[in-house]
Motif scaffolding. Structure first.
Motif, PDB file in Angstrom:
ATOM      1  N   ALA A  35       1.587   2.650   7.102  1.00 31.84           N
ATOM      2  CA  ALA A  35       1.712   1.344   6.983  1.00 31.84           C
ATOM      3  C   ALA A  35       0.674   0.685   6.588  1.00 31.84           C
ATOM      4  O   ALA A  35       0.665  -0.320   5.560  1.00 31.84           O
ATOM      5  CB  ALA A  35       2.081   0.930   8.404  1.00 31.84           C
ATOM      6  N   GLN A  36      -0.640   1.129   6.873  1.00 31.13           N
ATOM      7  CA  GLN A  36      -1.830   0.524   6.582  1.00 31.13           C
ATOM      8  C   GLN A  36      -2.066   0.898   4.983  1.00 31.13           C
ATOM      9  O   GLN A  36      -2.578  -0.044   4.288  1.00 31.13           O
ATOM     10  CB  GLN A  36      -2.872   0.953   7.456  1.00 31.13           C
ATOM     11  N   GLU A  37      -1.551   1.882   4.591  1.00 30.47           N
ATOM     12  CA  GLU A  37      -1.870   2.516   3.250  1.00 30.47           C
ATOM     13  C   GLU A  37      -1.152   1.466   2.191  1.00 30.47           C
ATOM     14  O   GLU A  37      -1.496   1.288   1.211  1.00 30.47           O
ATOM     15  CB  GLU A  37      -1.379   3.942   2.858  1.00 30.47           C
ATOM     16  N   ASP A  38      -0.022   0.863   2.709  1.00 29.80           N
ATOM     17  CA  ASP A  38       0.808  -0.134   1.796  1.00 29.80           C
ATOM     18  C   ASP A  38       0.045  -1.332   2.011  1.00 29.80           C
ATOM     19  O   ASP A  38       0.740  -2.273   0.913  1.00 29.80           O
ATOM     20  CB  ASP A  38       2.172  -0.130   2.363  1.00 29.80           C
ATOM     21  N   ASP A  39      -0.800  -1.705   2.648  1.00 32.37           N
ATOM     22  CA  ASP A  39      -1.138  -3.016   2.687  1.00 32.37           C
ATOM     23  C   ASP A  39      -3.069  -3.189   2.536  1.00 32.37           C
ATOM     24  O   ASP A  39      -3.704  -2.781   3.521  1.00 32.37           O
ATOM     25  CB  ASP A  39      -1.075  -3.513   4.326  1.00 32.37           C
ATOM     26  N   ASP A  40      -3.093  -3.556   1.340  1.00 25.43           N
ATOM     27  CA  ASP A  40      -4.824  -3.338   0.926  1.00 25.43           C
ATOM     28  C   ASP A  40      -5.422  -4.329   1.644  1.00 25.43           C
ATOM     29  O   ASP A  40      -6.922  -4.271   1.224  1.00 25.43           O
ATOM     30  CB  ASP A  40      -4.857  -3.274  -0.541  1.00 25.43           C
ATOM     31  N   GLU A  41      -4.835  -5.550   1.970  1.00 25.80           N
ATOM     32  CA  GLU A  41      -5.564  -6.492   2.623  1.00 25.80           C
ATOM     33  C   GLU A  41      -5.916  -6.541   4.090  1.00 25.80           C
ATOM     34  O   GLU A  41      -6.562  -7.347   4.611  1.00 25.80           O
ATOM     35  CB  GLU A  41      -4.861  -7.794   2.196  1.00 25.80           C
ATOM     36  N   THR A  42      -5.956  -5.409   4.761  1.00 25.17           N
ATOM     37  CA  THR A  42      -6.129  -5.095   6.135  1.00 25.17           C
ATOM     38  C   THR A  42      -7.643  -4.847   6.305  1.00 25.17           C
ATOM     39  O   THR A  42      -8.192  -4.145   5.592  1.00 25.17           O
ATOM     40  CB  THR A  42      -5.315  -4.028   6.707  1.00 25.17           C
ATOM     41  N   THR A  43      -8.199  -5.842   7.157  1.00 22.64           N
ATOM     42  CA  THR A  43      -9.628  -5.760   7.322  1.00 22.64           C
ATOM     43  C   THR A  43     -10.005  -4.833   8.311  1.00 22.64           C
ATOM     44  O   THR A  43      -9.103  -4.418   9.284  1.00 22.64           O
ATOM     45  CB  THR A  43     -10.305  -7.084   7.802  1.00 22.64           C
ATOM     46  N   GLU A  46      -8.801  -5.809  11.651  1.00 26.33           N
ATOM     47  CA  GLU A  46      -7.299  -6.147  12.002  1.00 26.33           C
ATOM     48  C   GLU A  46      -6.707  -4.683  12.028  1.00 26.33           C
ATOM     49  O   GLU A  46      -5.675  -4.644  12.406  1.00 26.33           O
ATOM     50  CB  GLU A  46      -6.671  -6.806  10.804  1.00 26.33           C
ATOM     51  N   ALA A  47      -7.521  -3.643  11.186  1.00 33.48           N
ATOM     52  CA  ALA A  47      -7.064  -2.438  11.241  1.00 33.48           C
ATOM     53  C   ALA A  47      -6.688  -1.506  12.619  1.00 33.48           C
ATOM     54  O   ALA A  47      -7.403  -1.720  13.488  1.00 33.48           O
ATOM     55  CB  ALA A  47      -7.762  -1.442  10.365  1.00 33.48           C
TER      56      ALA A  47
END
Length: 167
Positions: A35-43, A46-47
């Motif tokens: 899920a995180q790989e698909d969201d480049d804007e996660t700080t 937040e991760a």
């Protein structure tokens, strides 16, 4: 293939379930990573997943040298009955120890961490990945230190434990 340091934030409830069902935890870790790989804007704050990439062994060397109070590279407690997740079974750090680590990380800088270290010490200690040919090589983990600190601070603030493994 390279070895990467991996971290997963887990709630106390998730840690309890993971201790009873390590296979469930592996599925959760993979789900969160995907899920995180698909969201480049996660700080980092937040991760739920964080990686130190190949710098894990350098960080371990530097943190042990500084007498850091928590093993944040390998984890402190073995996850019982867990299979290998790549390079051994996962380990974890309890929420209380995450809080202690976050406080200690917040009080130090990367410059303090490398102060007095000669790059040749890393080669002599066979620190992975053994590319310590110049003084500048000590800066390799600099760009990950602040995000790692932010990740730990957020985990501590939320009362999370951390599961740690090498992949």
């Amino acid at each position: 293939m390279s070895m990467n340091g991996e971290y997963l934030r887990v709630t106390p409830r998730e840690l309890t379930r993971a201790l009873e069902d390590p296979e469930w935890l592996l599925d959760l870790a993979e789900e969160i990573q995907d899920a995180q790989e698909d969201d480049d804007e996660t700080t980092p704050a937040e991760a739920r997943h964080f990686t130190t990439h190949q710098t894990w062994n350098l960080l371990d060397f530097l943190l042990k040298r500084s007498l850091f109070p928590v093993d944040i590279v390998y984890g402190e407690q073995l996850l019982p009955e867990a299979d290998d997740w790549s390079y051994g079974p996962p380990r974890y750090v309890t929420a209380d120890r995450v809080r202690l680590a976050a406080d200690a990380l917040t009080r130090m800088t990367y410059d303090q961490l490398i102060q007095g270290v000669d790059h040749s010490e890393l080669g002599a200690a066979e620190v992975y990945p053994q590319n310590w040919d110049s003084p500048a090589s000590l800066d390799w983990a600099r760009d990950l230190f602040t995000p790692l600190t932010e990740f730990f601070r957020a985990a501590a603030s939320d009362g999370h434990a951390l599961v740690i493994w090498l992949d």
